[in-house]
Scaffold this active site. Sequence first.
Site, short mmCIF file in Angstrom:
data_model
loop_
_atom_site.label_atom_id
_atom_site.label_comp_id
_atom_site.label_asym_id
_atom_site.label_seq_id
_atom_site.Cartn_x
_atom_site.Cartn_y
_atom_site.Cartn_z
N LEU A 155 0.73 -1.17 0.00
CA LEU A 155 0.07 -0.10 0.07
C LEU A 155 0.90 1.34 0.08
CD1 LEU A 155 -2.62 -1.22 2.70
CD2 LEU A 155 -3.00 -1.12 0.12
N GLY A 156 1.88 0.93 0.54
CA GLY A 156 2.90 2.32 0.54
C GLY A 156 4.23 1.97 1.32
N SER A 157 5.27 3.00 1.32
CA SER A 157 6.61 2.42 2.07
C SER A 157 7.14 3.82 2.30
CB SER A 157 7.37 1.55 0.92
OG SER A 157 7.40 2.30 -0.27
N GLY A 158 8.18 3.76 3.38
CA GLY A 158 8.91 4.83 3.57
C GLY A 158 9.91 4.53 4.40
N PHE A 199 9.81 3.84 7.32
CA PHE A 199 9.30 2.96 8.23
C PHE A 199 9.55 1.51 7.89
CE2 PHE A 199 5.79 4.92 6.03
CZ PHE A 199 5.17 3.87 5.55
N VAL A 237 4.16 -0.94 4.09
CA VAL A 237 2.69 -1.28 4.51
C VAL A 237 2.00 -2.00 3.44
CG1 VAL A 237 0.51 -0.19 4.98
CG2 VAL A 237 2.73 1.03 5.71
N LYS A 242 2.10 -3.33 8.95
CA LYS A 242 3.17 -2.34 8.97
C LYS A 242 4.71 -3.09 9.07
CE LYS A 242 4.76 2.30 10.29
NZ LYS A 242 4.55 3.15 11.72
N ASP A 302 5.76 14.02 13.73
CA ASP A 302 5.92 13.91 12.42
C ASP A 302 4.38 14.10 11.66
OD1 ASP A 302 7.03 11.35 9.83
OD2 ASP A 302 7.29 13.72 10.07
C1 LIG Z 1 -4.74 2.27 1.34
C2 LIG Z 1 -3.33 2.53 1.91
C3 LIG Z 1 -2.68 3.35 1.06
C4 LIG Z 1 -1.43 3.65 1.63
C5 LIG Z 1 -0.86 3.63 2.91
C6 LIG Z 1 -1.86 2.95 3.65
C7 LIG Z 1 -3.16 2.44 3.45
C8 LIG Z 1 -1.45 3.04 5.15
C9 LIG Z 1 -2.03 2.60 6.45
C10 LIG Z 1 -1.27 2.90 7.39
C11 LIG Z 1 0.25 3.49 7.28
C12 LIG Z 1 1.03 3.82 8.48
C13 LIG Z 1 0.61 3.95 5.96
C14 LIG Z 1 -0.15 3.57 4.88
N1 LIG Z 1 0.03 3.87 3.63
C15 LIG Z 1 1.39 4.51 3.11
C16 LIG Z 1 1.07 5.86 2.78
C17 LIG Z 1 0.83 6.75 4.05
N2 LIG Z 1 1.00 8.08 3.88
C18 LIG Z 1 -1.78 2.27 8.63
O1 LIG Z 1 -1.43 2.38 9.66
N3 LIG Z 1 -3.07 1.78 7.93
C19 LIG Z 1 -3.23 1.91 6.76
O2 LIG Z 1 -4.14 1.67 6.03
#
Ligand SMILES: Cc1ccc2c(c1)c1c3c(c(C)cc1n2CCCN)C(=O)NC3=O
Length: 269
Positions: A19-22, A24, A27, A42, A139
Amino acid sequence: MAVFKLDNVEDLYEIGDVLGSGHFGQVREVRERLTGTLWAGKFLKLQRSVGSRFGLERKSVEQEVEILQSLQHQNVMALKDVFESRAEVVLIVELIRGGELFDFIAEKENLMESEAIDFLKQILQGVCYMHSKQIGHFDLKPENIMLLVKHAPSPDIKIIDFGMAHRFIQGVEYRSMGGTPQYIAPEIINFEPLSTAADMWLSGLSPFQGETDEETLKNIVAMSYVFEPHYFSQTSSMAKDFIQKLLTKDQRERMTAEDCLIHPWIKPL
Ligand SMILES: Cc1ccc2c(c1)c1c3c(c(C)cc1n2CCCN)C(=O)NC3=O
């Protein structure tokens, strides 16, 4: 030392798309095998050796988990479970599908001040709650403010990513140099003792944005910003008063989340 579940996370959850990365880690969407419920996983890579440049210190992951375990609020991402293996820790958290608030606003033709106030109220309620527990997020930026679902009549806000969060202990000073340049408060740049006030240095569109990080940081410390007519010509004087009372260099003078919730722009008389 906190011990997390040593089961193999894949025995209980089917791992889905990224869903995403960074900073941390990653995800990913995960499906709980027992119930079919969708969550977000995560995946945090741990340092393989002390001082390694790659991966997170286990201690900082333990701190994030301890903080998340102490937060239960409708505007704060909920933690369900924690698993660990030799090289990583997996936080099972609430799946937040509505995307980032930033993108939601960018996609709209124009955002009414009343809509902005609704979003801001929810963010402030979440921040007020964590500050009442002596926890600073450190943050808070548009990427970490998400919508639970996108097309709800009044979308629910969720504050995510507590990887930089800190629980204050009475009488114990805390300093940090972390954060995202265009959003960090002057006291962080000056490496002064911090408080939850650093979270109140809120700015969606950073009025301090410089050509380089160094210029941005100089703008913040010099408090050099203007309400550019191109962006602020339609902004009410009440809203500008609200922003100015947040962009206050002295953290002791800056509005708290509680002050914000009773500011006339947010809570008209
Ligand atoms: C559908 C979707 C797409 C990107 C997601 C998330 C969910 C997401 C989530 C979380 C985090 C920490 C990062 C997440 N990211 C990364 C981008 C966050 N700025 C999270 O804690 N629950 C999420 O669904």
